[in-house]
Design an enzyme around this catalytic site. Structure first.
Site: not given
Ligand code: GCW
Length: 830
Positions: A310, A389, A417
């Site tokens: 990311e 995720d 989340e």
């Molecule tokens: O799910 C995603 C989240 C990000 C997060 C990432 C991760 C901290 O939306 O906010 O970043 O995973 O786990 O690295």
């Protein structure tokens, strides 16, 4: 043990520890009935904020017990103070006829305590001596035992027969906090950081210490205080002494501090021109930096690294492997006894969605399985429990099975989340239990996930809100995480019960009601959000909160659901799809590949199928989608009603706070239900056999009312508003009026409106000239747009209506909040 022996051992002990242990003669001669006079009672009378969480001690009377602390490690001092708080008892160095003794085993040489492991504890009652003993190999273990003893006491367990040895199931029991140094928290829903503000550590770390206490009480042994998207500043020589203050606040609780680091640090803060993990200068930099940390924080637990993910840089910049990156840091930590946790959450977020063979679910395995066995002994790959995720439902990540020669930790998400952001009740322990118990059949053997991992890491993201996570009932997740990391054999229900009793009091009805609500909540949340393993159909491009179905499609993020007019689901089969299923060991792969065996709950994660496909349940996919969304939204309507039965049995403050959340959730469940049902109805063209989807006989669309000042607007995505439209006010004041055409009677009137986070518009609902209700749209939903994040409702109950009554909704905008309205719903009061 004979009394003589006991005395002699005690003498020896006195010599050993220097503490005067005095046994009253009466105690030496007779066995008297057991003690524990000042039992905790949790009265409903005191108003509370949730700050005490499950450590809500309220001893009612002065205890006759004493607490005898053997030794002086900081964790022991915490333990005896904790006991003193819980019991209202004195701490002394003198044994009385009613003492609780705590210390490590080497100070308890009057008995043996076999089977103890580091961090574990033994609780033993010796009735003939009127003693309760809490012991362990090490001071953190004594502290864990003390909290366990207090838990028994609070739950009303029989302490007179206690003989319990308990060891943690895994050595790594960490929480990660995604706190940024500026004080914000990524995916945090409980207020700002308890550690940081304005790029510094907070001057007052009282709350950080209180958090460590909570963590210690559930056996957590390390807390990573900063975001995995790490700010390199955290490792600067200027900042590290500040971090050392946080470690000091944790220390009395046996919770070690750990840090997330940025892989490019040698370049960004170290002044080097590279961060290549194989470059000797880089090796030297990390070694020196790590030494600097240990000089300041001798009990530092280790680093967490998110690399090549990311947008974070990583070893790929220099063509190096994840193992090479991990080992660089692991080697630096090794001489000091620290560990390196390397996140397995690595995927391409610019993937080509047009290529049907591309699949984000494959990424963790594809990126890490090739390096199995190449990671250092003190390096751990941290695998998110599912391949995507933290969705409301995912299969277990196949990477967990693949890393047979590499240590791994399992990453779970406590902060909600994708599961309602603490505004929706969603108790995750039942999900985590399914993960931990899932048998991956590695090598054809019984290999549940819980046995394959060396640690559990929970992303907690607590904040400055009094109740830590922003919602009282959400704290069951933090509690459950720790309890499961310690003892995965506990059931989700057992954990909910003990949490509820400690948090809200040991009243049977309270505990039953809360436990049942918690237990029902995940299936209900999943039921009105993501069906059949598709994922939570939320807006993945923005807040990850309200519905936003197509946001998953046609972009590089790879959360595709491949929904078309005919069918839906990712084909992840080996035969015709992405081959993801082939990443599992053969028996599991066979189950998912075969439509006959693939469970309904994951069928659209694994297969692309027509809407008319008949599930094991006997329903078609499309009818299942309608039915589950209606049933779950209806179940959510019952949540506030069920909670209401506790009025007077729990303190008024938390009663009201929880009720408000559950009432909001009930309304938002309808937003979800309608968004998903409307979208699938339009996409598939197949009607709901029960005639519900797309039909809202009790609804008056705002755009159909008589508008003055209000103008119609399209809502994006369209499924987030009834009919895809709302009305907004561009003037100082606007009204929307209509006449009631039903029969006379008592009605509940729901106003579905939008509450954006820029300002606080005012709404007033009038019947004729009478004001029925006036309220402010002043919540802080995660958007300034009109969509499923901001759509919310208020219900005014038991309003007497007669035919042709006129109702008027007045809206007064405020600072970008245009007092937007979606619809009104008028239904006979129940
Ligand atoms: O799910 C995603 C989240 C990000 C997060 C990432 C991760 C901290 O939306 O906010 O970043 O995973 O786990 O690295």
């Amino acid at each position: 043990m004979t009394r003589k022996h006991w005395g002699r051992e005690a003498e020896k002990k006195r010599g050993h520890s220097g503490l005067p242990l005095i046994f009253p003669p009466r105690l030496m001669q007779q066995g008297c009935p057991l003690f524990f006079a000042a039992l905790l009672t949790l009265s409903a009378a005191n108003a509370e904020t949730g700050r005490q969480a499950w450590l809500r001690y309220q001893p009612t009377q002065k205890s006759t017990q004493t607490i005898v602390e053997l030794g002086n490690a900081p964790e022991l001092t915490s333990a005896s103070q904790e006991l003193s708080l819980a019991l209202g008892a004195r701490i002394t160095h003198t044994l009385t006829n009613n003492s609780v003794v705590l210390g490590t085993v080497d100070q308890m040489n009057f008995a043996s305590f076999p089977g103890l492991q580091p961090g574990g504890y033994c609780l033993r009652t010796i009735p003939t001596k009127h003693l309760s003993v809490i012991t362990a190999l090490d001071p953190p273990g004594v502290l864990h035992g003390t909290f366990a003893w207090i838990r028994h006491l609070t739950l009303g367990d029989n302490l007179s027969q206690l003989n319990e040895t308990s060891n943690p199931s895994v050595p790594i029991r960490w929480v990660n906090e995604w706190d940024n140094l500026d004080g914000s928290i990524e995916r945090g829903y409980g207020g700002r950081s308890i550690f940081f503000e304005s790029n510094n550590v907070l001057p007052d770390l009282t709350r950080a210490g209180r958090y460590a206490r909570l963590l210690a009480s559930i056996g957590i042994n390390s807390c990573t205080v900063n975001n995995v998207n790490a700010n390199p500043r955290v490792l600067t020589s200027e900042f590290l002494p500040q971090i050392a203050r946080v470690a000091a606040a944790f220390r009395p609780w046996g919770v070690k501090l750990s840090l997330s680091v940025d892989f490019a640090s040698p370049k960004t803060i170290g002044g080097l021109d590279t961060f290549d993990p194989l470059d000797p200068r880089i090796i030297a930099w990390w070694n020196a930096k790590t030494e600097e940390i240990y000089r300041l924080i001798p009990d530092f637990a280790g680093f967490v690294l998110k690399a090549d993910s990311e947008g974070r840089v990583g070893p790929s910049t220099y063509g190096r492997t994840h193992a090479e990156a991990a080992n660089l840091l692991a080697n630096a930590l090794k001489p000091h006894g620290g560990i390196l946790i390397y996140r397995g959450f690595v995927y391409d977020h610019h993937a080509d969605w047009r290529n049907l063979k591309n699949d984000r679910a494959r990424a963790a395995y594809d990126n890490f399985a090739p390096f199995n066995g190449q990671f250092a002994e003190n390096a751990f790959v941290q695998v998110k429990h599912g391949p995507i995720d933290f969705q409301a439902r995912e299969p277990v990540s196949p990477l967990i099975a693949a890393l047979t020669k590499t240590h791994e930790t399992l990453e779970l998400q406590i902060t909600q989340e994708y599961t309602g952001q603490q505004r929706h009740l969603c108790y995750l322990a039942p999900m985590w239990k399914q993960v931990l118990d899932f048998d991956l059949r590695v090598g054809g053997a019984h290999t549940p996930v819980g046995k394959l991992v060396s640690g559990l890491v929970g992303v907690a993201n607590v904040g400055r809100d009094d109740n830590w996570l922003g919602a009282d009932l959400a704290m069951a997740n933090l509690y459950a995480f720790g309890r499961l990391a310690w003892q995965p054999s506990l059931t989700a229900e057992q954990i909910a019960r003990e949490w509820a009793a400690q948090t809200f009091g040991n009243n049977r009805r309270v505990v039953d009601t809360i436990t049942q609500l918690e237990m029902d909540s995940w299936p209900v949340y999943e039921g009105y959000t993501g069906p059949l393993g598709l994922g939570t159909l939320t807006d993945i491009l923005r807040g990850h909160y309200g519905p936003g179905i197509e946001s998953a499609e046609r972009n590089g993020w790879g959360q595709w659901i491949r929904a078309g007019h005919e069918g839906i689901g990712m084909d992840r089969t080996v035969a015709t799809g992405t081959g993801f299923i082939g990443q599992y060991p053969p028996e599991v792969a066979h189950m998912y590949e075969s439509l006959k065996e693939c469970p309904d709950e994951l069928v659209l994660f694994m297969h692309h199928l027509p809407y008319t496909y008949v599930l094991h349940s006997g329903k078609t996919i499309i009818q299942h989608i309608y039915d589950s969304h209606y049933a779950a939204a209806e179940a959510a309507q019952q949540f506030p009603e069920r909670w209401r039965t506790l009025n007077g049995l729990v303190d008024q403050e938390r009663f009201t706070a929880v009720l408000n959340r559950l009432a909001y959730q009930a309304g938002h469940a309808i937003v979800w239900r309608d968004a998903i049902c409307s979208w699938f109805l339009r996409e598939s063209g197949i009607p709901d056999s029960a005639g519900r989807a797309g039909h809202f006989p009790d609804r008056i669309e705002a755009e159909a009312m008589q508008l003055s000042g209000y103008a119609m607007t399209d809502v994006t995505p369209w499924e987030d508003a009834s009919g895809g439209k709302a009305i907004t006010c561009g003037l100082a004041n606007c009204t929307a009026a209509f006449a009631f055409h039903g029969t006379a009677g008592k009605y509940d009137i729901a106003v579905q409106y939008f509450d954006v986070n820029t300002g606080a518009a005012r709404f007033t609902l009038k019947l004729g000239n009478d004001i029925l209700r006036s309220w402010l749209a002043d919540d802080h939903f995660p958007t300034k747009e009109l969509n499923g994040d901001s759509s919310t409702r208020i219900t005014i109950r038991n309003v007497k209506l007669r035919p042709e009554d006129t109702m008027t909704l007045e809206g007064t905008p405020d600072n970008g909040d245009r007092a937007a309205i979606d619809y009104l719903e008028i239904r006979r009061s129940r």
